[in-house]
Design an enzyme around this catalytic site. Structure first.
Site, PDB file in Angstrom:
ATOM      1  N   TYR A 199       5.527  71.248 -22.568  1.00  0.00           N
ATOM      2  CA  TYR A 199       4.517  71.540 -21.536  1.00  0.00           C
ATOM      3  C   TYR A 199       4.967  72.725 -20.674  1.00  0.00           C
ATOM      4  O   TYR A 199       4.197  73.641 -20.385  1.00  0.00           O
ATOM      5  CB  TYR A 199       4.311  70.301 -20.660  1.00  0.00           C
ATOM      6  CG  TYR A 199       3.406  70.510 -19.468  1.00  0.00           C
ATOM      7  CD1 TYR A 199       3.929  70.864 -18.224  1.00  0.00           C
ATOM      8  CD2 TYR A 199       2.029  70.342 -19.580  1.00  0.00           C
ATOM      9  CE1 TYR A 199       3.100  71.060 -17.133  1.00  0.00           C
ATOM     10  CE2 TYR A 199       1.192  70.527 -18.489  1.00  0.00           C
ATOM     11  CZ  TYR A 199       1.734  70.884 -17.263  1.00  0.00           C
ATOM     12  OH  TYR A 199       0.909  71.077 -16.183  1.00  0.00           O
ATOM     13  N   LYS A 202      -0.932  50.885  -6.142  1.00  0.00           N
ATOM     14  CA  LYS A 202      -0.027  49.742  -5.958  1.00  0.00           C
ATOM     15  C   LYS A 202      -0.314  49.001  -4.648  1.00  0.00           C
ATOM     16  O   LYS A 202      -0.281  47.768  -4.593  1.00  0.00           O
ATOM     17  CB  LYS A 202       1.424  50.227  -5.932  1.00  0.00           C
ATOM     18  CG  LYS A 202       2.021  50.512  -7.282  1.00  0.00           C
ATOM     19  CD  LYS A 202       3.497  50.882  -7.097  1.00  0.00           C
ATOM     20  CE  LYS A 202       4.156  51.112  -8.423  1.00  0.00           C
ATOM     21  NZ  LYS A 202       5.582  51.467  -8.260  1.00  0.00           N
TER      22      LYS A 202
END
Lengths: 305, 321
Positions: A127, A178
């Site tokens: 990447y 979360k």
């Protein structure tokens, strides 16, 4: 897509019309990995300018496993977009790099001149090199043809419409998701790592305003870092605390130090940006976090997660 | 073509160039092994910048191994002017060859890098670990990055699929079938052509630059023998420098003297110091090669120069110039 509308659009028309029409036609849009389809798209749209954001992206673990695909597919996308832009006479292309592509061994703060000064971190080298080669190709278009193809380098971006997947997404959307789950289930918030690594976060809406400025006013081929200043770098713990406050979470916050911390810091200098825009005001971090948390809560069902 | 069965079929791209011809010669001279089928291709057989044509070539030949030499190459001034083309076309060629090789199940690919792609700012001697440690010289950054990305892509094929795709890094190659064009070619063939012309016209030999820069020269036939060894025995993904040792580095002046002696030239030799010297040195370490092949003997420089000069003189009409 109706080209008639496109021709009437011009600079003064509200861009939402064009955006909504492209979204409506999204089933027919070309995946830019295919050269012929990319060229057909450029012939159809006939842009004068391009903001190139499309890429194959992924979290740490996906990158490690598929370095070849991250390299090849991103090189294909980038070459197809840049070369189609060149062939149809686009006046300016602004591509998007990332601070994760800088050399692994480096001094701080990182600045725009340092991109190629050593190899990137090995975990996502595919990447990283693909992104670096956008800068190489931009310079080559300039040298051989005088084109103004350039790039921006944001630090950690966050905001509505992010990928909130806890495994695959980035740290701030992960924390938001979360906390949402911890509130719903009455359990603790477990932050991965020690909480000590430091990051500069940029709100997607601020980045978007800067992208529009770059498109119109920034004419260098060398890229420009788009970020809050070094003084606004926060620790992961501070970021978690901002999410906890924004979402009014009263449960316990713990740190799972068995989990990797990732890079300790990637401090980038925004001096170049400040030379151009000394008065640009970033949305205060806590406010941007609050807006993003509110968006996530209201759009929970359809959010990417 | 049918499957080679239990045997080996080696496809050599860029087969008609300086290194490709040298490999042809050493294979014909006995370096080939029984059961090996060597297939040399050039741009006449397929346009490797085209993915479909490249894939069709690989489907037709069905190689088990590939030596990948094909590239868009050029002299300093051509590189400076066409950095985009040198980048794009070489990336396309390399991606097409490597991915077609992967798709048809090639067991090993050996590609060809160059010492000119190393970082511009560096310590000496250069070694294989230093390729990506900084940007290359700006004059040919398109070509240099395209070559560097072969190494990146090799590592990615290994990491994702376990393929043994690797590369060699020669220093200055010379020999028969080179490009002897004085403007576009490299220094040694350029000197040979110049001496030939100076002899014919009774004029002086003018060497460009001060004559002080230093180079390691590797004879194409020695490189070819090493390529065949790499293909069979070298199994690392990290590339390997193929060169004479640092102790055999010579100055451009010494190289010119070797050509003058080989061609029995008795005219004047002058140095045009208004011309660019290029990089002063690119000293590369061949320690890794010597670890594998401590006894490999390179053709002595003067002998290799003599053979190349003789080839040029005998093949003057058809030589590339």
């Amino acid at each position: 897509m109706e080209l008639g509308c496109l021709e009437r659009t011009g600079c003064s028309s509200p861009p939402r019309t064009l955006i909504s029409r492209l979204q409506g036609a999204s089933d027919g849009l070309a995946p830019p990995r295919d050269a012929a389809q990319t060229r057909a798209l450029f012939e159809k749209v006939r842009p004068t300018h391009v903001i190139h954001l499309a890429a194959m992206v992924g979290g740490l673990f996906r990158n490690i496993k598929y370095n070849l695909d991250f390299w090849r597919k991103n090189v294909h996308i980038n070459d197809n977009v840049l070369h189609s832009a060149f062939e149809v006479g686009v006046r300016k292309v602004v591509s998007c790099l990332s601070t994760c592509i800088f050399p692994d061994k480096t001094t701080y703060p990182i600045d725009e001149t340092m991109i190629h000064e050593g190899p990137p971190h090995s975990s996502n080298f595919g990447y990283s090199y693909a992104k670096r080669m956008i800068d190489v190709q931009n310079r080559a278009y300039f040298q051989q043809h005088g084109c103004t193809f350039t790039a921006v380098i944001p630090t950690n971006v966050f905001g509505p419409h992010d990928n909130f997947n806890i495994e695959d997404g980035h740290v701030l959307p992960g924390l938001i998701h979360k906390v949402h789950l911890a509130k719903s289930s009455g359990s603790a918030l477990t932050v991965w790592g020690t909480g000590k690594p430091r990051r500069q976060f940029i709100y997607s809406l601020d980045l978007a305003r800067l992208f529009v400025w770059v498109l119109r006013e920034y004419n260098e081929v060398e890229p420009i870092i788009l970020s809050v200043g070094e003084e606004d770098e926060v620790s992961i713990q501070e970021a978690a605390e901002a999410v906890v406050e924004a979402m009014d979470f009263h449960g316990e916050v713990t740190f799972d130090t068995t989990k990797s911390d990732g890079q300790f810091k990637k401090t980038a200098s925004n001096s170049k940006l400040r030379t151009y825009l000394p008065d640009f005001r970033f949305t205060p971090f806590k406010q941007a976090v609050k807006e993003t948390c509110a968006w996530f809560t209201h759009n929970y069902e359809q959010a990417r997660k």
